[in-house]
Design a protein around this motif. Structure first.
Motif, mmCIF file in Angstrom:
data_model
loop_
_atom_site.group_PDB
_atom_site.id
_atom_site.type_symbol
_atom_site.label_atom_id
_atom_site.label_comp_id
_atom_site.label_asym_id
_atom_site.label_seq_id
_atom_site.Cartn_x
_atom_site.Cartn_y
_atom_site.Cartn_z
ATOM 1 N N VAL A 312 -19.207 -32.557 17.851
ATOM 2 C CA VAL A 312 -19.050 -31.354 17.029
ATOM 3 C C VAL A 312 -19.821 -30.190 17.634
ATOM 4 O O VAL A 312 -19.302 -29.057 17.731
ATOM 5 N N LEU A 313 -21.054 -30.427 18.041
ATOM 6 C CA LEU A 313 -21.860 -29.323 18.584
ATOM 7 C C LEU A 313 -21.419 -28.916 19.979
ATOM 8 O O LEU A 313 -21.722 -27.798 20.420
ATOM 9 N N THR A 314 -20.713 -29.789 20.693
ATOM 10 C CA THR A 314 -20.293 -29.449 22.054
ATOM 11 C C THR A 314 -18.923 -28.785 22.081
ATOM 12 O O THR A 314 -18.694 -27.826 22.822
ATOM 13 N N TYR A 315 -17.984 -29.291 21.261
ATOM 14 C CA TYR A 315 -16.602 -28.827 21.371
ATOM 15 C C TYR A 315 -15.985 -28.344 20.054
ATOM 16 O O TYR A 315 -15.002 -27.605 20.083
ATOM 17 N N HIS A 316 -16.499 -28.767 18.911
ATOM 18 C CA HIS A 316 -15.769 -28.562 17.666
ATOM 19 C C HIS A 316 -16.619 -27.846 16.621
ATOM 20 O O HIS A 316 -16.810 -28.333 15.509
ATOM 21 N N TYR A 317 -17.133 -26.670 16.960
ATOM 22 C CA TYR A 317 -17.934 -25.905 15.997
ATOM 23 C C TYR A 317 -17.122 -25.510 14.758
ATOM 24 O O TYR A 317 -17.673 -25.295 13.685
ATOM 25 N N GLU A 318 -15.805 -25.407 14.917
ATOM 26 C CA GLU A 318 -14.975 -24.904 13.824
ATOM 27 C C GLU A 318 -14.936 -25.854 12.625
ATOM 28 O O GLU A 318 -14.584 -25.438 11.519
#
Length: 505
Positions: A312-318
């Motif tokens: 989540v913190l690397t690629y999927h902040y949304e």
């Protein structure tokens, strides 16, 4: 016909052969290759000679003097023959021996070899020194309900415990020897009429086919007879609880007990059996169901929680809610590492603390684990090496892995977290799914003795769900697990169970 073995060759003579005492001593010294431990004691009477061959570090000198030698001296008119000597010895374990291999094996086990000069054979009398601890509470498998007694290092003592638990005339124990050089004694245990013959023969064949010099314990034995030795997942269960073995035997499983090993090995064992605890049997079915599901959910979160944080913190902040995103940003503002390195660093620290706590004395280890975790965690946050939220996630993951009753399965769960974290750092959610699918396919391909590893999911056996995922009320478990292919499938007739329910009402 008398046969005396000299080394690996056998000599046969058509008549009874008498061995000279000096020749006997030389052969035993050559075969045993020992120094001062091997002792020879000789008795003489009117030209007759009687020799006692023994290993003084293995025998009980009091039993030898009081039971064996005194019994012979008290019968002065007795003829010194093997039959006469065997009759006057007040002990149960007396066997005749006329081969060098039998004599050497008996002396190594703590027996005394008694040989009268001129006789065709001698006798082995059991005077071994028993070095075993008393019965104690189980240490690695703690329980709230149920018997807490554990196995010891004595094979005969462990069989005695099992026979006290299972007063069934069909309880069978077969002798097996493990190790070409160590010749460690083992027992194959099962209940005839319940255990499947194919599973029994498979267990026996795999143990007997081993050509090892020495097997130190049942956990090592399990690694050698498992279907796949490359996987991190254990395929056979080891336990120190006699009650767990008793329950497994009545479900149609087969157990192996090894001398000098305080654990028992049993199977076939599916993946989900490692999340069952013995105390589930003693609790009410709804409580046992809740705890069993809690362990499965905790294991699932333990495997996926940290990788999800990294992805989540690397690629999927949304996917992060706005209020939580602000908190995460503030928490990671001073952290110089990417999330994957941050997670791997903390996972490594947790494993260091766990291993150090396990190797230290109990009280020191507990204190060091608590204090070390608090001090290191707080210092890491203040120094900017990690975020507060990751500390919470790592702690929850560690707690989830510790809920697994099996130590070997708990360790496997902790190990597979590391490649999943790496995949999450490389490809985010897609990497997690790829790693997770890889492990699912790997589990589908694994086999335990007697069937697939992921049973009752693969193949689907809905009736066995009450023994794996769920725990049903006792009156609905009138059958034994189909997975074990038991000969006697019925635990109790359904009609009688229904009648009993009507009477209770």
């Amino acid at each position: 016909m008398f046969k005396w073995l000299s080394g690996k060759k056998a000599e046969e003579t058509p008549k009874a052969h008498s061995l000279e005492l000096e020749e006997l001593k030389e052969q035993l010294k050559t075969e045993l290759n020992v120094g001062s431990d091997l002792v020879f004691r000789t008795m003489k009477r009117d030209g007759e000679k009687l020799i006692f061959c023994l290993m003084n570090t293995l025998i009980d000198s009091t039993r030898l003097d009081d039971i064996v030698i005194r019994s012979i001296l008290n019968n002065k008119d007795m003829e010194w023959t093997c039959e006469s000597i065997a009759k006057v010895l007040p002990m149960v374990s007396i066997t005749a021996a006329n081969q060098l291999g039998e004599v050497v094996e008996g002396i190594n086990e703590g027996k005394v070899y008694i040989y009268a000069e001129g006789q065709p054979y001698g006798i082995l009398a059991d005077v071994r020194k028993t070095l075993e601890r008393g019965l104690a509470q189980a240490e690695t498998e703690s329980l709230v309900y149920g018997p807490k007694i554990s196995f010891t290092e004595s094979l005969q003592g462990n069989i005695n415990i099992l026979r006290n638990n299972i007063k069934d005339e069909d309880l069978c124990t077969e002798d097996i020897t493990v190790g070409k050089r160590s010749k460690t004694k083992a027992k194959l245990v099962y209940i005839r009429g319940i255990a499947d013959e194919e599973i029994i023969n498979t267990f026996k064949q795999r143990v007997q086919d081993l050509t090892l010099d020495y097997v130190p314990g049942t956990t090592v034995l399990g690694q050698y007879i498992e279907s796949n030795s490359w996987t991190v997942f254990p395929q056979l269960m080891t336990t120190e609880l006699p009650d767990r073995i008793s329950i497994a035997l009545y479900r149609g499983k087969v157990a192996v007990l090894l001398d000098r090993s305080p654990d028992a090995l049993y199977g076939p064992t599916s993946f989900f059996a490692f999340f069952e605890s013995t105390e589930d049997v003693y609790m009410r079915w709804n409580m046992g169901l809740f705890l069993r599901l809690l362990r499965l959910v905790a294991t699932f979160l333990s495997v996926l929680l940290t990788p999800a944080y990294v992805a989540v913190l690397t690629y999927h902040y949304e996917v992060i809610p706005s209020p939580l995103l602000l908190s995460l940003g503030e928490s990671r503002a001073r952290v110089p590492f990417p999330p994957v390195m941050e997670a791997l660093l903390l996972e490594f620290v947790i494993e260091l603390l766990r291993e150090a706590g396990a190797r230290l004395p109990t009280k020191v280890g507990q204190t060091m684990g608590i204090v070390g975790g608090i001090v290191i965690g707080q210092a890491a946050v203040e120094a900017g090496f990690t975020s507060n939220i990751l500390i919470i996630i790592i702690a929850l993951s560690a707690l989830g892995s510790f809920t697994t009753p099996s130590y070997l399965m708990g360790t496997a769960i902790r190990i597979i977290r590391f490649p999943i974290i790496l995949m999450a750092g490389l490809w985010g959610g897609i990497g997690i799914m790829a790693a997770f699918c890889f492990f699912i396919i790997h589990l589908l391909k694994l086999e335990t003795i007697g069937g697939p590893y992921l049973t009752p999911i693969y193949p689907v056996r809905l009736k066995d769900f009450g023994y794996s995922f769920f725990k049903l009320p006792p009156q609905y478990l009138s059958f034994r697990p189909l997975t074990n292919r038991t000969d006697d499938q019925e635990r109790f007739p359904k009609k009688k169970a229904k009648q009993k329910k009507d009477v209770d009402e």
